[in-house]
Motif scaffolding. Structure first.
Motif, PDB file in Angstrom:
ATOM      1  N   ALA A 170       0.840  -1.201   0.000  1.00 20.10           N
ATOM      2  CA  ALA A 170       0.000   0.000   0.000  1.00 20.10           C
ATOM      3  C   ALA A 170       0.871   1.245   0.000  1.00 20.10           C
ATOM      4  CB  ALA A 170      -0.901   0.006   1.225  1.00 20.10           C
ATOM      5  N   ASP A 171       0.329   2.314  -0.604  1.00 23.03           N
ATOM      6  CA  ASP A 171       0.965   3.632  -0.488  1.00 23.03           C
ATOM      7  C   ASP A 171       0.572   4.267   0.838  1.00 23.03           C
ATOM      8  OD1 ASP A 171       2.120   3.758  -3.174  1.00 23.03           O
ATOM      9  OD2 ASP A 171       0.027   3.788  -3.836  1.00 23.03           O
TER      10      ASP A 171
ATOM     11  N   LEU B  83       5.621  -1.226   8.774  1.00 25.45           N
ATOM     12  CA  LEU B  83       4.766  -0.600   7.749  1.00 25.45           C
ATOM     13  C   LEU B  83       5.524   0.480   6.995  1.00 25.45           C
ATOM     14  CD1 LEU B  83       1.330  -0.302   9.561  1.00 25.45           C
ATOM     15  CD2 LEU B  83       1.824  -1.655   7.517  1.00 25.45           C
ATOM     16  N   LEU B  84       6.192   1.367   7.735  1.00 25.29           N
ATOM     17  CA  LEU B  84       6.921   2.454   7.071  1.00 25.29           C
ATOM     18  C   LEU B  84       8.054   1.886   6.214  1.00 25.29           C
ATOM     19  CD1 LEU B  84       7.115   5.143   9.918  1.00 25.29           C
ATOM     20  CD2 LEU B  84       5.597   5.148   7.943  1.00 25.29           C
ATOM     21  N   GLY B  85       8.597   0.764   6.660  1.00 24.92           N
ATOM     22  CA  GLY B  85       9.689   0.112   5.918  1.00 24.92           C
ATOM     23  C   GLY B  85       9.255  -0.357   4.537  1.00 24.92           C
TER      24      GLY B  85
ATOM     25  N   MET C 221       1.475   6.081   6.999  1.00 26.51           N
ATOM     26  CA  MET C 221       0.554   5.453   7.957  1.00 26.51           C
ATOM     27  C   MET C 221      -0.579   6.374   8.341  1.00 26.51           C
ATOM     28  SD  MET C 221       2.568   3.569  11.056  1.00 26.51           S
ATOM     29  CE  MET C 221       3.489   5.047  11.264  1.00 26.51           C
ATOM     30  N   MET C 222      -1.770   5.806   8.341  1.00 29.11           N
ATOM     31  CA  MET C 222      -2.942   6.511   8.886  1.00 29.11           C
ATOM     32  C   MET C 222      -3.476   5.614  10.000  1.00 29.11           C
ATOM     33  SD  MET C 222      -5.252   8.989   8.616  1.00 29.11           S
ATOM     34  CE  MET C 222      -5.480   8.910  10.387  1.00 29.11           C
ATOM     35  N   THR C 223      -3.196   5.950  11.261  1.00 29.93           N
ATOM     36  CA  THR C 223      -3.629   5.053  12.338  1.00 29.93           C
ATOM     37  C   THR C 223      -4.958   5.505  12.914  1.00 29.93           C
ATOM     38  OG1 THR C 223      -2.435   6.176  14.097  1.00 29.93           O
ATOM     39  CG2 THR C 223      -1.248   4.474  12.933  1.00 29.93           C
TER      40      THR C 223
ATOM     41  N   LYS D  26      12.599   7.926  12.761  1.00 25.70           N
ATOM     42  CA  LYS D  26      13.690   7.067  12.284  1.00 25.70           C
ATOM     43  C   LYS D  26      13.806   7.158  10.768  1.00 25.70           C
ATOM     44  CE  LYS D  26      12.790   3.568  15.323  1.00 25.70           C
ATOM     45  NZ  LYS D  26      12.346   2.195  15.583  1.00 25.70           N
ATOM     46  N   LYS D  27      12.666   7.340  10.132  1.00 24.14           N
ATOM     47  CA  LYS D  27      12.658   7.385   8.669  1.00 24.14           C
ATOM     48  C   LYS D  27      12.941   8.788   8.122  1.00 24.14           C
ATOM     49  CE  LYS D  27       9.933   5.984   4.755  1.00 24.14           C
ATOM     50  NZ  LYS D  27       8.787   5.217   4.300  1.00 24.14           N
TER      51      LYS D  27
END
Ligand SMILES: N=C(N)NCCCC(=O)O
Ligand SMILES: [Zn+2]
Ligand SMILES: [Zn+2]
Length: 323
Positions: free
Chosen positions: A37-38, A114-116, A121-123, A140-141
């Protein structure tokens, strides 16, 4: 998604009744159905960090249920977010309800995963404690990120009962850890009684600017959004939305309600005014459906997540076409 593959969108509600079947956000496919997913929409059923009413662990699923009525075209941003990018429901992060420190670690690790994959992310759901591990992962990203924090509360307090990780303390921890860009931190919608004036001086020292709920009412959404956009510039931005930023009339289903809040229209308008910001991830927290009525709160939360998702999808599509 390769460039010739179209994103898989929501179930067509003109063919399959929108109230049929298990709920995913906006009736989108699950992440395991589309592979990648994007924008990954993910639930965080955790509320062991609350100081008053519990129940935000059920927020994510309540928002998914209320999101059945969302439609694929967003006229306010002139965009079809689920066609511009692959948005998928990544399910829930299974956090330990009996051990806050372990839960915080689990949430950070799941966000890293997920970010990896390259997703934003939309939590959905959880209490505000979860913003800390999510921000750790995002930083971190991207390095220290700009933070736009919509809330009745500052959430920069130090400890409750000696506990460092609570829903009233995530942003003090985040500042201490150096994961926020202190040039671009804003609270929006704050109001209500504090413990003392020191709360405000401490908060200011951490670098936060404040747009109170009264400021929004007096200045209006457009002017507020302009001011916020200037402060944020092109920095990577994280938006954290505590649904109690809304007045209890617009969001009764929450754990620490405060009178005199924004309307859902004001919140949505401010978000639309931020469409050009580089939104890397976002959360909508503190939805506690046990205190809700007629899904007032979860509908507001689902529309809020829809605007945020639209901002992210548009940026992903813009980045793709400018490559
Ligand atoms: N993050 C939320 N919703 N509330 C924080 C309230 C902290 C307190 O009880 O003083
Ligand atoms: Zn709050
Ligand atoms: Zn909060």
């Amino acid at each position: 998604m390769s460039s010739n593959e179209q994103p898989r969108g929501p179930v067509d509600s003109s063919r399959i009744p929108r109230y049929a079947g298990p709920a995913t956000f906006a009736r989108l496919p699950r992440l395991d159905e589309v592979g990648r997913a994007d924008v990954a929409v993910v639930g965080v059923p955790f509320d062991s960090g609350v100081s008053y009413r519990p129940g935000a662990r059920f927020g994510g699923n309540a928002i998914r249920e209320a999101s059945r009525l969302l439609r694929p075209y967003n006229p306010a941003q002139d965009a079809s977010p689920f066609a511009l990018a692959q948005v998928a429901d990544a399910g829930d992060i299974a956090a330990n309800p009996f051990n806050i420190n372990e839960a915080v670690e689990t949430i950070e690790a799941a966000a890293d995963d997920l970010l990896g994959t390259g997703a934003r992310m939309m939590t959905l759901g959880g209490d505000h404690t979860i913003a800390l591990p999510l921000l750790r992962s995002v930083a971190k990203k991207h390095g220290p990120v700009a933070l736009l924090h919509f809330d009745a509360h500052l959430d920069t307090w130090d400890t409750y009962f000696g506990a460092e990780y609570t829903h009233g303390t995530p942003f003090r921890r985040a500042v201490e850890e150096g994961i926020l860009d202190t040039e671009a931190l804003s609270h929006v919608g704050t109001r209500g009684p504090l413990y003392g004036k020191q709360d405000l001086t401490d908060d200011e020292k951490m670098g936060f600017g404040i747009v109170t709920s009264s400021d929004v009412y007096r200045r209006g959404a457009d002017e507020v959004a302009d001011q916020l956009r200037q402060r944020i510039g092109d920095r990577p931005l994280y938006i954290s939305i505590d649904i109690d930023c809304l007045d209890p009339a617009h969001a009764p289903g929450t754990g620490t309600p405060e009178a005199g809040g924004m309307t859902s229209r004001e919140l949505l308008e401010i978000l639309r005014g931020l469409a050009s910001c580089n939104l890397v991830s976002a959360d909508v927290v503190e939805v506690a459906p046990a205190y809700d009525h007629a899904e007032i709160t979860s509908v507001a939360a689902s529309h809020t997540a829809y605007e945020l998702t639209t901002i992210m999808s548009r940026q992903i599509a813009d980045a793709r076409t400018s490559q």
